[in-house]
Scaffold this motif. Structure first.
Motif, PDB file in Angstrom:
ATOM      1  N   UNK A 117     -32.497  -8.946  41.034  1.00 56.77           N
ATOM      2  CA  UNK A 117     -32.951  -7.598  40.686  1.00 56.77           C
ATOM      3  C   UNK A 117     -32.246  -6.573  41.575  1.00 56.77           C
ATOM      4  N   UNK A 118     -32.107  -6.901  42.841  1.00 52.79           N
ATOM      5  CA  UNK A 118     -31.448  -5.991  43.786  1.00 52.79           C
ATOM      6  C   UNK A 118     -29.987  -5.776  43.422  1.00 52.79           C
ATOM      7  N   UNK A 119     -29.311  -6.812  42.986  1.00 53.59           N
ATOM      8  CA  UNK A 119     -27.894  -6.689  42.616  1.00 53.59           C
ATOM      9  C   UNK A 119     -27.727  -5.783  41.402  1.00 53.59           C
ATOM     10  N   UNK A 120     -28.657  -5.854  40.459  1.00 52.41           N
ATOM     11  CA  UNK A 120     -28.550  -5.056  39.227  1.00 52.41           C
ATOM     12  C   UNK A 120     -29.154  -3.667  39.339  1.00 52.41           C
ATOM     13  N   UNK A 121     -29.777  -3.352  40.452  1.00 52.08           N
ATOM     14  CA  UNK A 121     -30.523  -2.100  40.568  1.00 52.08           C
ATOM     15  C   UNK A 121     -29.614  -0.881  40.457  1.00 52.08           C
ATOM     16  N   UNK A 122     -30.087   0.106  39.700  1.00 51.85           N
ATOM     17  CA  UNK A 122     -29.385   1.372  39.545  1.00 51.85           C
ATOM     18  C   UNK A 122     -30.339   2.542  39.803  1.00 51.85           C
ATOM     19  N   UNK A 123     -31.466   2.227  40.430  1.00 54.63           N
ATOM     20  CA  UNK A 123     -32.485   3.226  40.713  1.00 54.63           C
ATOM     21  C   UNK A 123     -33.133   2.871  42.048  1.00 54.63           C
ATOM     22  N   UNK A 124     -33.518   3.876  42.804  1.00 56.16           N
ATOM     23  CA  UNK A 124     -34.073   3.618  44.135  1.00 56.16           C
ATOM     24  C   UNK A 124     -35.384   2.829  44.079  1.00 56.16           C
ATOM     25  N   UNK A 125     -36.180   3.044  43.057  1.00 52.49           N
ATOM     26  CA  UNK A 125     -37.445   2.322  42.935  1.00 52.49           C
ATOM     27  C   UNK A 125     -37.192   0.844  42.677  1.00 52.49           C
ATOM     28  N   UNK A 126     -36.224   0.532  41.828  1.00 54.25           N
ATOM     29  CA  UNK A 126     -35.886  -0.858  41.537  1.00 54.25           C
ATOM     30  C   UNK A 126     -35.260  -1.516  42.768  1.00 54.25           C
ATOM     31  N   UNK A 127     -34.487  -0.761  43.532  1.00 53.38           N
ATOM     32  CA  UNK A 127     -33.940  -1.286  44.785  1.00 53.38           C
ATOM     33  C   UNK A 127     -35.077  -1.697  45.714  1.00 53.38           C
ATOM     34  N   UNK A 128     -36.080  -0.843  45.829  1.00 62.15           N
ATOM     35  CA  UNK A 128     -37.217  -1.149  46.695  1.00 62.15           C
ATOM     36  C   UNK A 128     -37.971  -2.378  46.204  1.00 62.15           C
ATOM     37  N   UNK A 129     -38.202  -2.477  44.898  1.00 64.12           N
ATOM     38  CA  UNK A 129     -38.914  -3.632  44.352  1.00 64.12           C
ATOM     39  C   UNK A 129     -38.139  -4.926  44.572  1.00 64.12           C
ATOM     40  N   UNK A 130     -36.816  -4.884  44.389  1.00 68.75           N
ATOM     41  CA  UNK A 130     -35.991  -6.069  44.638  1.00 68.75           C
ATOM     42  C   UNK A 130     -36.006  -6.488  46.095  1.00 68.75           C
ATOM     43  N   UNK A 131     -35.919  -5.512  46.995  1.00 67.20           N
ATOM     44  CA  UNK A 131     -35.948  -5.821  48.431  1.00 67.20           C
ATOM     45  C   UNK A 131     -37.298  -6.419  48.822  1.00 67.20           C
ATOM     46  N   UNK A 132     -38.387  -5.872  48.288  1.00 68.51           N
ATOM     47  CA  UNK A 132     -39.711  -6.381  48.650  1.00 68.51           C
ATOM     48  C   UNK A 132     -39.951  -7.787  48.104  1.00 68.51           C
ATOM     49  N   UNK A 133     -39.532  -8.057  46.871  1.00 72.31           N
ATOM     50  CA  UNK A 133     -39.704  -9.401  46.319  1.00 72.31           C
ATOM     51  C   UNK A 133     -38.906 -10.422  47.128  1.00 72.31           C
ATOM     52  N   UNK A 134     -37.710 -10.056  47.507  1.00 76.79           N
ATOM     53  CA  UNK A 134     -36.878 -10.938  48.323  1.00 76.79           C
ATOM     54  C   UNK A 134     -37.469 -11.102  49.720  1.00 76.79           C
ATOM     55  N   UNK A 135     -37.889 -10.014  50.331  1.00 72.27           N
ATOM     56  CA  UNK A 135     -38.380 -10.054  51.711  1.00 72.27           C
ATOM     57  C   UNK A 135     -39.684 -10.817  51.848  1.00 72.27           C
ATOM     58  N   UNK A 136     -40.611 -10.626  50.917  1.00 71.17           N
ATOM     59  CA  UNK A 136     -41.878 -11.343  51.007  1.00 71.17           C
ATOM     60  C   UNK A 136     -41.668 -12.851  50.955  1.00 71.17           C
ATOM     61  N   UNK A 137     -40.735 -13.289  50.136  1.00 70.36           N
ATOM     62  CA  UNK A 137     -40.417 -14.719  50.095  1.00 70.36           C
ATOM     63  C   UNK A 137     -39.786 -15.165  51.402  1.00 70.36           C
ATOM     64  N   UNK A 138     -38.925 -14.340  51.967  1.00 70.05           N
ATOM     65  CA  UNK A 138     -38.272 -14.695  53.221  1.00 70.05           C
ATOM     66  C   UNK A 138     -39.250 -14.743  54.393  1.00 70.05           C
ATOM     67  N   UNK A 139     -40.276 -13.886  54.376  1.00 74.75           N
ATOM     68  CA  UNK A 139     -41.282 -13.917  55.439  1.00 74.75           C
ATOM     69  C   UNK A 139     -41.959 -15.281  55.484  1.00 74.75           C
ATOM     70  N   UNK A 140     -42.334 -15.766  54.320  1.00 79.71           N
ATOM     71  CA  UNK A 140     -43.018 -17.055  54.261  1.00 79.71           C
ATOM     72  C   UNK A 140     -42.051 -18.192  54.567  1.00 79.71           C
ATOM     73  N   UNK A 141     -40.808 -18.083  54.102  1.00 82.00           N
ATOM     74  CA  UNK A 141     -39.813 -19.124  54.409  1.00 82.00           C
ATOM     75  C   UNK A 141     -39.537 -19.207  55.908  1.00 82.00           C
ATOM     76  N   UNK A 142     -39.637 -18.076  56.601  1.00 79.41           N
ATOM     77  CA  UNK A 142     -39.405 -18.094  58.048  1.00 79.41           C
ATOM     78  C   UNK A 142     -40.513 -18.838  58.775  1.00 79.41           C
ATOM     79  N   UNK A 143     -41.707 -18.876  58.195  1.00 80.79           N
ATOM     80  CA  UNK A 143     -42.838 -19.536  58.852  1.00 80.79           C
ATOM     81  C   UNK A 143     -43.236 -20.833  58.168  1.00 80.79           C
ATOM     82  N   UNK A 144     -42.365 -21.413  57.371  1.00 81.95           N
ATOM     83  CA  UNK A 144     -42.758 -22.584  56.575  1.00 81.95           C
ATOM     84  C   UNK A 144     -43.007 -23.824  57.421  1.00 81.95           C
ATOM     85  N   UNK A 145     -42.419 -23.890  58.606  1.00 85.29           N
ATOM     86  CA  UNK A 145     -42.670 -25.014  59.505  1.00 85.29           C
ATOM     87  C   UNK A 145     -43.961 -24.724  60.276  1.00 85.29           C
ATOM     88  N   UNK A 146     -45.064 -25.224  59.768  1.00 83.09           N
ATOM     89  CA  UNK A 146     -46.380 -24.865  60.298  1.00 83.09           C
ATOM     90  C   UNK A 146     -46.633 -25.410  61.703  1.00 83.09           C
TER      91      UNK A 146
END
Length: 192
Positions: A117-146
């Motif tokens: 979504x971030x790669x295809x974004x042509x609007x600032x709102x879509x850029x934000x949504x793509x960054x947040x979807x990617x980042x939220x997954x990365x937050x959990x991936x960073x802590x996956x080793x419990x």
């Protein structure tokens, strides 16, 4: 405009597959041997990513296509970057690793969807949504080793840094919108 939805098929396919695999994991993995099922899910997710890359490869629009009233853009460079993302993520899932959590493949799938979504974004709102979807997954991936204190610390620091940068990004976008009245990147380019 409805025919341009055809160019969103890989993203629609990946979001549908992520929901189906999540439901499959909740229902099936609780009642069967966990590790072999997780390996099967990883391979299934990797095959889904390769199939989405193939869907992108056969689209090839030869010109710049605007989707959803210019919110998203599709051209040769976006297709190339998306195919690279999909194939590299599929390789990540197929490589032998120590991840025995079912959520690992789901988080990789959702982060790839955010990156697409971030790669295809042509609007600032879509850029934000793509960054947040990617980042939220990365937050959990960073802590996956419990069991690791370092993993938990890294996840908390990453989350705090992400929350601060997200707030600054939204504040900057709000200032740009207040000054120009536009969120579309091409309209902003024309304004500048």
């Amino acid at each position: 405009m409805l025919t341009n939805i055809y160019f969103l098929l890989p993203e629609i396919y990946l979001s549908t597959i992520s929901v189906l695999l999540l439901g499959f994991g909740v229902v099936v993995i609780k009642f069967q041997e966990r590790y072999s099922q997780i390996l099967k899910i990883n391979y299934l997710t990797a095959i889904s990513l390769i199939f989405a890359a193939f869907m992108l490869f056969i689209q090839n629009p030869n010109e710049t296509i605007y989707i959803s009233n210019g919110l998203l853009i599709m051209n040769d460079s976006t297709i190339l970057v998306k195919i690279t993302l999909l194939i590299s993520s599929a390789i990540l899932l197929v490589l032998p690793n120590k991840m025995t959590d079912y959520e690992f493949s789901q988080l990789v799938l959702l982060s790839v969807l955010g990156m697409m979504i971030l790669v295809s974004a042509n609007d600032m709102i879509v850029i934000y949504l793509g960054i947040e979807l990617m980042s939220l997954s990365f937050y959990v991936l960073a802590t996956i080793n419990k069991n690791s204190q370092h993993s938990t610390e890294a996840g908390i620091k990453y989350f705090l840094l992400g929350a601060l940068s997200s707030g600054l990004l939204l504040f900057g976008m709000a200032l740009i919108y207040a000054y120009t009245g536009e969120t579309n990147l091409q309209a902003l380019n024309a304004f500048i």
